[in-house]
Design a protein around this motif. Structure first.
Motif, PDB file in Angstrom:
ATOM      1  N   ALA A 110      12.031 -14.480   2.282  1.00 51.21           N
ATOM      2  CA  ALA A 110      11.559 -13.684   1.203  1.00 51.21           C
ATOM      3  C   ALA A 110      10.204 -13.209   1.317  1.00 51.21           C
ATOM      4  CB  ALA A 110      12.234 -14.132  -0.070  1.00 51.21           C
ATOM      5  N   GLY A 111       9.387 -14.067   1.295  1.00 53.31           N
ATOM      6  CA  GLY A 111       7.857 -13.745   1.281  1.00 53.31           C
ATOM      7  C   GLY A 111       7.695 -12.983   0.190  1.00 53.31           C
ATOM      8  N   ASN A 112       7.135 -11.607   0.238  1.00 52.40           N
ATOM      9  CA  ASN A 112       6.654 -10.865  -0.825  1.00 52.40           C
ATOM     10  C   ASN A 112       7.569  -9.834  -0.868  1.00 52.40           C
ATOM     11  OD1 ASN A 112       6.168  -9.120   1.267  1.00 52.40           O
ATOM     12  ND2 ASN A 112       3.918  -8.958   0.314  1.00 52.40           N
ATOM     13  N   LEU A 113       8.947 -10.039  -0.518  1.00 53.79           N
ATOM     14  CA  LEU A 113      10.043  -9.109  -0.283  1.00 53.79           C
ATOM     15  C   LEU A 113       9.669  -7.684   0.304  1.00 53.79           C
ATOM     16  CD1 LEU A 113      11.602  -9.880  -3.796  1.00 53.79           C
ATOM     17  CD2 LEU A 113      12.610 -10.221  -1.532  1.00 53.79           C
ATOM     18  N   GLY A 114       8.484  -7.589   1.092  1.00 55.53           N
ATOM     19  CA  GLY A 114       8.241  -6.334   1.424  1.00 55.53           C
ATOM     20  C   GLY A 114       7.567  -5.383   0.697  1.00 55.53           C
ATOM     21  N   ALA A 115       6.783  -5.990  -0.384  1.00 54.57           N
ATOM     22  CA  ALA A 115       5.985  -5.257  -1.213  1.00 54.57           C
ATOM     23  C   ALA A 115       4.905  -4.595  -0.423  1.00 54.57           C
ATOM     24  CB  ALA A 115       5.625  -6.102  -2.377  1.00 54.57           C
ATOM     25  N   HIS A 116       4.741  -3.308  -0.848  1.00 54.33           N
ATOM     26  CA  HIS A 116       3.487  -2.429  -0.037  1.00 54.33           C
ATOM     27  C   HIS A 116       2.336  -2.833  -0.531  1.00 54.33           C
ATOM     28  CE1 HIS A 116       7.175   0.148   0.671  1.00 54.33           C
ATOM     29  NE2 HIS A 116       6.723  -0.005   1.797  1.00 54.33           N
ATOM     30  N   ALA A 117       1.635  -2.815   0.264  1.00 48.73           N
ATOM     31  CA  ALA A 117      -0.070  -2.747   0.039  1.00 48.73           C
ATOM     32  C   ALA A 117      -0.882  -1.938   1.365  1.00 48.73           C
ATOM     33  CB  ALA A 117      -0.567  -4.193   0.012  1.00 48.73           C
ATOM     34  N   ILE A 118      -1.818  -1.345   0.951  1.00 47.87           N
ATOM     35  CA  ILE A 118      -2.644  -0.592   2.208  1.00 47.87           C
ATOM     36  C   ILE A 118      -3.247  -1.689   3.048  1.00 47.87           C
ATOM     37  CG2 ILE A 118      -2.724   1.483   0.456  1.00 47.87           C
ATOM     38  CD1 ILE A 118      -5.854   0.607   0.420  1.00 47.87           C
ATOM     39  N   ASN A 119      -3.413  -1.056   4.194  1.00 44.43           N
ATOM     40  CA  ASN A 119      -4.011  -2.039   5.221  1.00 44.43           C
ATOM     41  C   ASN A 119      -5.565  -1.698   5.223  1.00 44.43           C
ATOM     42  OD1 ASN A 119      -5.096  -3.303   7.514  1.00 44.43           O
ATOM     43  ND2 ASN A 119      -3.480  -2.569   8.985  1.00 44.43           N
TER      44      ASN A 119
END
Length: 237
Positions: A110-119
């Motif tokens: 699951a990790g962070n469930l693909g939660a978005h964050a800018i690179n």
């Protein structure tokens, strides 16, 4: 036309499918034999969106995205009240999709469930992230208006064209912002994983780009100076 409740439910189900499959494709990168990378993630999002639009377009118009609903409202294609219910349903569907995925897979997957964050290493500023999301969403919503709203457009190809817009946007956007183009897609995983980094970017960027795309298409192509409107009555996307 189906009742507003049924249309809203279709939006919830469509967004649920998008998030469960889309986020699932991101989580699957932790599988030992999953090596499809960016292409697989982009393809999964594009295909599931095409399928969900095909399944819901005759019921709700197949928005499955608050940015699309926002563009429909500000261009008069949809009233504010139904638009608010659509967005609420989309957010609910996204949360349920993220919750179920979090329930069925291990914490490692699951990790962070693909939660978005800018690179931050690839972008000059957070504002650049907003610009990226706005541009990507402009491409997506402009396509929606061209193929699904404009009566002259190839509506029978709408799910394919919209899916392709998502596909190409992912190739550019994933390394920069994660390529959300959809506040619901970002909100569901963020809420379930409690990962809120740059969340505002994934609301301001898509709503700005989607709204601008809707306005440009409406005023430039659906209405023309000294001519009657192509569409006289507001309709749902």
């Amino acid at each position: 036309m189906p009742s507003l409740l049924r249309r809203s439910l279709a939006e919830a189900l469509g967004t649920f499918g998008l998030v469960f499959i889309g986020v699932g494709s991101v989580a699957a990168k932790y599988y030992p034999d999953a090596n499809y990378g960016l292409f697989g993630i982009a393809t999964a999002h594009a295909l599931v969106l095409s399928v969900m639009i095909t399944a819901t377009m005759a019921i709700s118009g197949g928005h499955i995205n608050p940015a699309v609903t926002f563009a429909a409202v500000i261009t008069g294609r949809m009233k504010v009240g139904p638009g608010v219910l659509y967005v609420a349903a989309q957010l609910l569907g996204a949360v349920v999709g993220a919750l179920l995925l979090d329930w069925v897979v291990t914490d490692q997957v699951a990790g962070n469930l693909g939660a978005h964050a800018i690179n931050e290493a690839a972008l000059q500023s957070t504002g650049a992230g907003v610009a990226v999301e706005a541009i990507l969403t402009f491409v997506l919503v402009f396509t929606v208006f061209a193929v699904a709203v404009d009566p002259r457009g190839p509506s029978h190809l709408a799910p394919i064209a919209i899916g392709l817009a998502v596909l190409i946007d992912h190739f550019v956007g994933v390394p920069l912002t994660g390529a959300s183009m959809n506040p619901a897609r970002s909100f569901g995983p963020a809420l379930v994983a409690n990962e809120w980094a740059d969340q505002w970017v994934y609301w301001i960027g898509p709503l700005l780009g989607g709204g601008l795309a809707g306005l440009v298409y409406y005023f430039v192509y659906l209405t023309r100076p000294d001519e009657e409107e192509v569409i006289e009555e507001p309709v749902t996307v």
